[in-house]
Scaffold this active site. Structure first.
Site, PDB file in Angstrom:
ATOM      1  N   ARG A 129     -58.603  -5.701 -24.520  1.00  0.00           N
ATOM      2  CA  ARG A 129     -59.118  -5.522 -23.165  1.00  0.00           C
ATOM      3  C   ARG A 129     -60.282  -6.463 -22.865  1.00  0.00           C
ATOM      4  NH1 ARG A 129     -59.169   1.085 -22.982  1.00  0.00           N
ATOM      5  NH2 ARG A 129     -56.918   1.401 -23.231  1.00  0.00           N
TER       6      ARG A 129
ATOM      7  N   ARG B 188     -62.155  -5.200 -16.717  1.00  0.00           N
ATOM      8  CA  ARG B 188     -63.199  -4.707 -15.820  1.00  0.00           C
ATOM      9  C   ARG B 188     -64.621  -4.972 -16.287  1.00  0.00           C
ATOM     10  NH1 ARG B 188     -61.336   1.335 -15.201  1.00  0.00           N
ATOM     11  NH2 ARG B 188     -60.637   0.916 -17.326  1.00  0.00           N
TER      12      ARG B 188
ATOM     13  N   TYR C  27     -45.397   8.247 -21.902  1.00  0.00           N
ATOM     14  CA  TYR C  27     -45.713   8.162 -20.477  1.00  0.00           C
ATOM     15  C   TYR C  27     -44.511   8.556 -19.625  1.00  0.00           C
ATOM     16  CZ  TYR C  27     -50.241   5.782 -20.985  1.00  0.00           C
ATOM     17  OH  TYR C  27     -51.555   5.481 -21.259  1.00  0.00           O
TER      18      TYR C  27
ATOM     19  N   ARG D 157     -59.657  -9.578  -8.616  1.00  0.00           N
ATOM     20  CA  ARG D 157     -58.676  -8.510  -8.434  1.00  0.00           C
ATOM     21  C   ARG D 157     -58.953  -7.617  -7.240  1.00  0.00           C
ATOM     22  NH1 ARG D 157     -56.965  -4.013 -11.816  1.00  0.00           N
ATOM     23  NH2 ARG D 157     -56.430  -3.400  -9.684  1.00  0.00           N
TER      24      ARG D 157
ATOM     25  N   ASP E 259     -49.627  -5.161 -18.670  1.00  0.00           N
ATOM     26  CA  ASP E 259     -49.724  -3.738 -18.968  1.00  0.00           C
ATOM     27  C   ASP E 259     -48.426  -3.291 -19.630  1.00  0.00           C
ATOM     28  OD1 ASP E 259     -51.550  -1.210 -18.179  1.00  0.00           O
ATOM     29  OD2 ASP E 259     -49.443  -0.636 -18.109  1.00  0.00           O
TER      30      ASP E 259
END
Length: 391
Positions: free
Chosen positions: A71, A75, A195, A84, A120
């Site tokens: 990661r 962010r 998921y 983004r 992702d």
């Protein structure tokens, strides 16, 4: 998916564990691939992933101790947030120019030894036409969870042409990286299937764990579908120019050892089989997986990622000195102050020294609140430790 295809996928016994299946099809990387041109073949990252070997299999030492962060493109970077703004996560992943730029940002800023492709694990679901979105502060959410045999039979077939935006983003990125390797990735079948069953993130993943026992044929078919799309997702990235690949099993730690061996390992092996034999090192990483590290390795990985819960010295004891390791700085230490972080990093580097190879990383992803300068300084520290060893 036809009923006959469904039954074929479910035919193998859940207690049978073929750990190294034959790759689906032989292939050679394109002539312009950075592993074939030599641009990344003997990079520090790949030397360590091979356990201290160069591209010809000869003993070698890296030019510097390699470090990158899971990661790292995300962010924690102001340039990422600016780029983004106003773009949904999956839309950003499937915009080749944006995905490439985001992948490159931490390499420019931090001087890390590898780029990790910005994408992702649910991208293959979106490409297959499944209604999935990544909801801020929630994670992946499926409009229609997959919980029955009929749900699995209705899953769409994913055409290789659907990976075109992924391949284009990889090609753009590799053209800019030069000698810095790009790492491709995919979600491991258990995590992806979890998921799909739950419909969103879960604390304990009761849905997929129950399905393994209550309806094992449906579980086997669903996990096989997930293994196929994840393996092909990784393969698309490698064929387009990635020099290594990592299979992420974020939720495998929720599965007991016996269930992992009977119901999960063979599907991770199937996903990895899509990219074996290409000459690119393969890494298998999961969280909370200390008790199944050997099974994860036996699924077909060259190197094993270790989370922050287990020391690298103990991981080497469990896996053997011949196994290259990746990890495992505790992300919590990133905000603990420079003295505590440096002491911890030095401990991690020392603990990893007994393994055949060691790529420094976090024991999980970069927290969004991380000060980017801390990561830049951490990379400099890791490289400086290597210089101290040489002095």
């Amino acid at each position: 998916m036809t009923p006959s295809a469904f039954h074929s996928m479910a035919a193998s016994s859940p207690t049978t564990v073929p750990t190294r299946p034959v790759a689906p099809a032989a292939a050679t990387l394109p002539a312009e691939h950075p592993l074939r041109t030599g641009a990344t073949a003997d990079s520090s990252l790949l030397v360590e992933y091979r356990g201290g070997r160069d591209s010809q299999g000869r003993p070698a030492r890296p030019q510097r101790r390699p470090v990158w962060f899971m990661r790292q493109a995300g962010r924690s970077l102001p340039e990422y947030r600016e780029l983004r703004e106003g773009t949904a996560m999956l839309d950003a992943c499937l915009d080749p120019a944006m995905a490439s730029e985001i992948t490159l940002q931490p390499v420019r800023r931090h001087d890390v030894d590898a780029a990790i492709f910005f994408s992702d694990i649910v991208v293959p679901l979106r490409l297959a036409g499944i209604d999935v979105e990544i909801v801020p502060d929630v994670g992946p959410v499926l409009a229609h969870p997959v919980r029955t045999r009929a749900d699995v039979e209705a899953l769409p077939t994913l055409d290789d042409d659907a990976f075109a935006p992924v391949a284009e983003a990889v090609r753009r990125t590799v053209a800019e990286l030069g000698s810095t390797p790009l790492i491709g990735f995919a979600g491991a079948p258990f995590t992806l299937a979890a998921y799909m069953v739950e419909g969103r993130a879960s604390r304990d993943h009761l849905g997929p764990r129950t399905m393994m026992h209550a309806d094992p044929e449906t579980w086997e078919a669903l996990a096989s579908w997930a293994a196929d799309v994840s393996g092909r997702f990784m393969r698309a990235q490698l064929m387009a120019g990635a020099s290594a690949a990592q299979l992420f099993d974020s939720w495998a730690g929720s599965v007991g050892r016996a269930d992992y061996a009977a119901h999960v390992q063979q599907h991770s092996a199937a996903a990895l089989s899509h990219v074996q034999g290409l000459g690119a090192p393969l890494v298998h990483f999961g969280t909370g997986t200390s008790e199944i590290l050997d099974l994860m390795k036996d699924a077909g990985a060259d190197a094993v990622g270790i989370d922050y819960r287990l020391s690298l010295a103990e991981a080497t004891r469990r896996l053997g000195e011949e196994t290259p390791l990746q990890g495992n700085i505790d992300p919590a230490l990133l905000a603990a102050g420079p003295e505590a972080l440096e002491a911890h990093v030095r401990e991690v580097v020392a603990a990893g020294s007994s393994a055949a190879g060691h790529v420094v990383n976090l024991g999980h992803g970069v927290p969004p609140s991380t000060d980017p300068q801390v990561l830049t300084d951490l990379v400099s520290l890791v490289h400086r430790i290597e210089d101290e060893r040489e002095a």
